[in-house]
Scaffold this motif. Structure first.
Motif, short mmCIF file in Angstrom:
data_model
loop_
_atom_site.label_atom_id
_atom_site.label_comp_id
_atom_site.label_asym_id
_atom_site.label_seq_id
_atom_site.Cartn_x
_atom_site.Cartn_y
_atom_site.Cartn_z
N GLY A 23 0.80 -1.22 0.00
CA GLY A 23 0.00 0.00 0.00
C GLY A 23 0.83 1.26 0.00
N ARG A 24 2.17 1.12 0.04
CA ARG A 24 3.06 2.29 0.03
C ARG A 24 3.27 2.77 -1.40
NH1 ARG A 24 8.45 1.57 3.27
NH2 ARG A 24 8.96 2.44 1.25
N SER A 25 3.31 4.09 -1.57
CA SER A 25 3.58 4.63 -2.90
C SER A 25 5.07 4.52 -3.18
CB SER A 25 3.12 6.08 -2.99
OG SER A 25 3.78 6.86 -2.04
N THR A 26 5.40 4.14 -4.41
CA THR A 26 6.80 4.01 -4.80
C THR A 26 7.28 5.26 -5.51
OG1 THR A 26 6.21 2.93 -6.87
CG2 THR A 26 6.67 1.51 -4.98
N SER A 27 6.38 6.01 -6.13
CA SER A 27 6.74 7.28 -6.76
C SER A 27 5.48 8.11 -7.00
CB SER A 27 7.49 7.05 -8.07
OG SER A 27 6.69 6.37 -9.00
N LYS A 28 5.70 9.41 -7.19
CA LYS A 28 4.60 10.35 -7.41
C LYS A 28 4.86 11.07 -8.73
CE LYS A 28 2.33 14.34 -5.35
NZ LYS A 28 2.35 15.27 -4.22
N HIS A 29 3.81 11.23 -9.54
CA HIS A 29 3.94 11.86 -10.84
C HIS A 29 2.82 12.87 -11.05
CE1 HIS A 29 6.92 8.84 -12.05
NE2 HIS A 29 6.20 8.06 -11.27
N GLU A 34 2.99 9.65 -17.35
CA GLU A 34 4.30 9.38 -16.74
C GLU A 34 4.20 8.30 -15.66
OE1 GLU A 34 7.40 10.41 -17.57
OE2 GLU A 34 6.34 11.18 -19.32
N ALA A 35 3.14 8.35 -14.87
CA ALA A 35 2.95 7.34 -13.83
C ALA A 35 2.75 5.95 -14.45
CB ALA A 35 1.75 7.70 -12.96
N TRP A 36 1.99 5.88 -15.52
CA TRP A 36 1.72 4.59 -16.18
C TRP A 36 3.00 4.02 -16.79
CZ3 TRP A 36 -0.61 0.43 -15.89
CH2 TRP A 36 -0.90 -0.40 -16.96
N LYS A 37 3.84 4.88 -17.37
CA LYS A 37 5.13 4.43 -17.92
C LYS A 37 5.99 3.81 -16.82
CE LYS A 37 5.46 7.67 -21.75
NZ LYS A 37 6.15 8.86 -22.27
N ALA A 43 6.76 -3.13 -13.25
CA ALA A 43 6.12 -4.44 -13.39
C ALA A 43 6.91 -5.34 -14.34
CB ALA A 43 4.69 -4.28 -13.88
N ARG A 44 7.40 -4.77 -15.44
CA ARG A 44 8.19 -5.54 -16.40
C ARG A 44 9.45 -6.08 -15.73
NH1 ARG A 44 9.07 -1.67 -19.83
NH2 ARG A 44 7.02 -1.87 -20.76
N ILE A 51 -1.31 -2.39 -13.50
CA ILE A 51 -2.74 -2.09 -13.57
C ILE A 51 -2.93 -0.57 -13.53
CG2 ILE A 51 -4.97 -2.37 -12.44
CD1 ILE A 51 -3.82 -4.99 -11.25
N LEU A 52 -3.70 -0.04 -14.50
CA LEU A 52 -4.03 1.38 -14.55
C LEU A 52 -5.48 1.54 -14.14
CD1 LEU A 52 -3.47 4.34 -15.36
CD2 LEU A 52 -4.15 3.71 -17.68
#
Length: 75
Positions: A23-29, A34-37, A43-44, A51-52
């Protein structure tokens, strides 16, 4: 959801990438693009699913980089 999936979700003030398990955020965009990239990159690298989710929390799309998607099992 699988606890090891990476999710892109909207939070107040920006888009966050969150791991379902912690549940922790790994980054903020500042943009969903940019977040989806970044979600897909993470994940890759981990061989798991990206998941978007839209503003309403519903899944818009998912990319599978390792395990079998649960959606395909349900169909």
């Amino acid at each position: 959801m699988h606890k090891n999936d990476f999710n892109t979700v909207m939070k107040a003030g920006g888009i966050w990438i969150v791991t379902e398990g912690s549940g922790r955020s790994t980054s903020k965009h500042t943009s969903q693009d940019e977040a989806w990239k970044e979600t897909r990159r993470l994940a890759r690298g981990a061989g798991i699913e990206a998941i978007l989710k839209g503003k309403d929390g519903k899944v818009l799309t998912r990319n599978n980089y390792g395990h079998v998607s649960r959606m395909s099992k349900e169909q």
